[in-house]
Design an enzyme around this catalytic site. Structure first.
Site, PDB file in Angstrom:
ATOM      1  N   ASN A   1      -1.270 -23.996  -3.660  1.00 17.10           N
ATOM      2  CA  ASN A   1      -3.002 -24.401  -3.192  1.00 17.10           C
ATOM      3  C   ASN A   1      -4.481 -23.839  -4.419  1.00 17.10           C
ATOM      4  OD1 ASN A   1      -5.619 -25.847  -2.592  1.00 17.10           O
ATOM      5  ND2 ASN A   1      -4.667 -26.910  -1.782  1.00 17.10           N
TER       6      ASN A   1
ATOM      7  N   GLU B   1      -3.466 -33.802  -1.631  1.00 17.82           N
ATOM      8  CA  GLU B   1      -4.022 -33.610  -0.062  1.00 17.82           C
ATOM      9  C   GLU B   1      -5.262 -34.355  -0.416  1.00 17.82           C
ATOM     10  OE1 GLU B   1      -4.744 -29.856   1.115  1.00 17.82           O
ATOM     11  OE2 GLU B   1      -3.107 -28.908   1.981  1.00 17.82           O
TER      12      GLU B   1
ATOM     13  N   GLU C   1       3.908 -31.346   7.757  1.00 11.54           N
ATOM     14  CA  GLU C   1       3.950 -30.294   7.880  1.00 11.54           C
ATOM     15  C   GLU C   1       3.118 -29.857   8.474  1.00 11.54           C
ATOM     16  OE1 GLU C   1       0.891 -27.346   4.640  1.00 11.54           O
ATOM     17  OE2 GLU C   1       1.098 -29.082   3.670  1.00 11.54           O
TER      18      GLU C   1
ATOM     19  N   ARG D   1     -11.486 -33.628  -2.081  1.00 14.45           N
ATOM     20  CA  ARG D   1     -12.011 -33.848  -1.141  1.00 14.45           C
ATOM     21  C   ARG D   1     -12.897 -35.870  -1.283  1.00 14.45           C
ATOM     22  NH1 ARG D   1     -12.845 -31.537   3.374  1.00 14.45           N
ATOM     23  NH2 ARG D   1     -11.063 -29.045   3.705  1.00 14.45           N
TER      24      ARG D   1
ATOM     25  N   HIS E   1      -1.091 -23.353   5.813  1.00 17.16           N
ATOM     26  CA  HIS E   1      -3.001 -23.127   7.018  1.00 17.16           C
ATOM     27  C   HIS E   1      -3.031 -21.166   7.145  1.00 17.16           C
ATOM     28  CE1 HIS E   1      -6.497 -24.675   6.771  1.00 17.16           C
ATOM     29  NE2 HIS E   1      -7.321 -23.997   8.076  1.00 17.16           N
TER      30      HIS E   1
ATOM     31  N   HIS F   1      -5.772 -20.567  -0.174  1.00 17.15           N
ATOM     32  CA  HIS F   1      -6.586 -19.564   0.354  1.00 17.15           C
ATOM     33  C   HIS F   1      -6.508 -17.975   0.123  1.00 17.15           C
ATOM     34  CE1 HIS F   1     -10.157 -17.529   2.050  1.00 17.15           C
ATOM     35  NE2 HIS F   1     -11.027 -18.711   1.306  1.00 17.15           N
TER      36      HIS F   1
ATOM     37  N   HIS G   1      -5.687 -30.553  -2.797  1.00 13.39           N
ATOM     38  CA  HIS G   1      -7.055 -30.983  -2.089  1.00 13.39           C
ATOM     39  C   HIS G   1      -8.027 -32.164  -2.681  1.00 13.39           C
ATOM     40  CE1 HIS G   1      -8.838 -32.155   2.203  1.00 13.39           C
ATOM     41  NE2 HIS G   1      -8.991 -33.168   1.433  1.00 13.39           N
TER      42      HIS G   1
ATOM     43  N   THR H   1     -10.019 -27.213   6.669  1.00 12.54           N
ATOM     44  CA  THR H   1      -8.947 -28.642   7.152  1.00 12.54           C
ATOM     45  C   THR H   1      -8.941 -27.503   9.168  1.00 12.54           C
ATOM     46  OG1 THR H   1      -7.626 -29.321   5.699  1.00 12.54           O
ATOM     47  CG2 THR H   1      -7.178 -29.985   7.846  1.00 12.54           C
TER      48      THR H   1
ATOM     49  N   ARG I   1     -16.009 -31.740  -3.263  1.00  8.93           N
ATOM     50  CA  ARG I   1     -16.582 -29.872  -3.584  1.00  8.93           C
ATOM     51  C   ARG I   1     -15.614 -29.389  -4.086  1.00  8.93           C
ATOM     52  NH1 ARG I   1     -15.733 -28.301   3.000  1.00  8.93           N
ATOM     53  NH2 ARG I   1     -15.959 -30.598   3.394  1.00  8.93           N
ATOM     54  N   HIS I   2     -14.194 -29.346  -4.566  1.00 11.85           N
ATOM     55  CA  HIS I   2     -13.954 -28.626  -5.430  1.00 11.85           C
ATOM     56  C   HIS I   2     -13.056 -29.317  -6.011  1.00 11.85           C
ATOM     57  CE1 HIS I   2     -11.067 -28.691  -2.017  1.00 11.85           C
ATOM     58  NE2 HIS I   2     -11.443 -28.163  -1.229  1.00 11.85           N
TER      59      HIS I   2
ATOM     60  N   HIS J   1      -9.368 -23.563  -4.375  1.00 12.92           N
ATOM     61  CA  HIS J   1     -10.985 -22.492  -4.762  1.00 12.92           C
ATOM     62  C   HIS J   1     -10.424 -22.215  -5.544  1.00 12.92           C
ATOM     63  CE1 HIS J   1     -12.214 -23.360  -0.309  1.00 12.92           C
ATOM     64  NE2 HIS J   1     -10.255 -23.672   0.117  1.00 12.92           N
TER      65      HIS J   1
END
Length: 259
Positions: A14, A77, A158, A52, A201, A224, A50, A108, A56-57, A17
């Site tokens: 992912n 995502e 998932e 959103r 996660h 992350h 993801h 999340t 935000r990213h 970030h």
């Protein structure tokens, strides 16, 4: 006597970030697409991003570039909204993972309430599948959520590993053992219903092995932690080490002799 045969274990990285760091200052650096290419070179089997609702990213432009240039599958995502379904069906990623989304959350915080949202999720799943997109639901490792996921037509579940990772961070051995057992049972239950099983996660170098040893789990999505480790040793090295730890754990299971 024969060796146990397990399906390959994929690593999805992912890159959200990387975009978080870019957006902190604006401009184009660091570039999430460059990070995606580096992750693939280091052993990632796919890329997760993801998009959103508050952007935000990851941005819409990031998704377009990722879909256009990636050489490996893109997992998008997203929240189960009409806006996101329209974006997904326009770009047609390999898969979409539907996640709960709260604009006040930092990340999340739990799995989808699939059982309580069947009437909403079923048509979203159907629309995505009609567009040729595989559909995953991010859920808690609970039988009710697994059965509801199968009922709404999902291809994949998932399993949320956040609680397990929290116990591990707190050095709570009893909690870790309980969560590993719960995740393993959920993986078996999901596979028995014909669902492909992914997990993710909060996974780290220290917590990935128990998930990698679960025969039913075929993909781990990690973000992350890898981006954080990249600050100290580079993204290529972080992904390569995670890949090696996953493979080592998987091979130990596959190497067990069975009758």
């Amino acid at each position: 006597m024969m060796r146990a045969v397990l399906p390959p274990l994929r690593l999805g990285v992912n890159i959200d970030h990387v975009a978080t760091i870019r957006n902190a200052r604006g401009g184009r650096h660091p570039d999430p697409l460059r990070a995606a290419h580096l992750a693939i070179e280091a052993g990632a089997d796919g890329i997760t991003a993801h998009l959103r609702e508050d952007r935000r990213h990851i941005s819409d432009a990031d998704i377009a570039r990722l879909k256009s240039e990636l050489t490996r599958p893109l997992n998008l995502e997203m929240a189960a909204t009409s806006e996101m379904v329209a974006i997904a069906t326009r770009h047609v990623p390999n898969a979409c993972c539907l996640v709960p989304e709260n604009r006040q959350e930092r990340t999340t915080e739990g799995g989808l309430d699939v059982a309580g949202q069947r009437s909403h999720l079923a048509p979203v799943v159907a629309d995505l599948k009609d567009a040729g997109i595989r559909v995953s639901l991010f859920i808690e490792p609970e039988l009710s959520a697994i059965e509801a996921s199968a009922a709404v037509g999902a291809d994949i579940v998932e399993l949320h590993t956040g609680r397990y990772c929290e116990f591990a961070a707190a050095d709570d051995a009893k909690g870790v053992a309980s969560e590993v057992a719960r995740l393993a049972k959920a993986a078996r239950d999901a596979a028995a219903l014909g669902l492909e099983v992914h997990a993710g996660h909060g996974l780290t170098f220290n917590t990935v092995a128990p998930l990698a040893r679960m025969p039913e789990v075929v993909e781990l999505n990690i973000g992350h932690f890898l981006i954080g480790e990249a600050i100290f040793g580079g993204l290529h090295g972080a992904v390569r080490r995670m890949r090696a730890l996953m493979d080592e754990a998987r091979h130990k299971v596959a190497g067990r002799v069975s009758a």
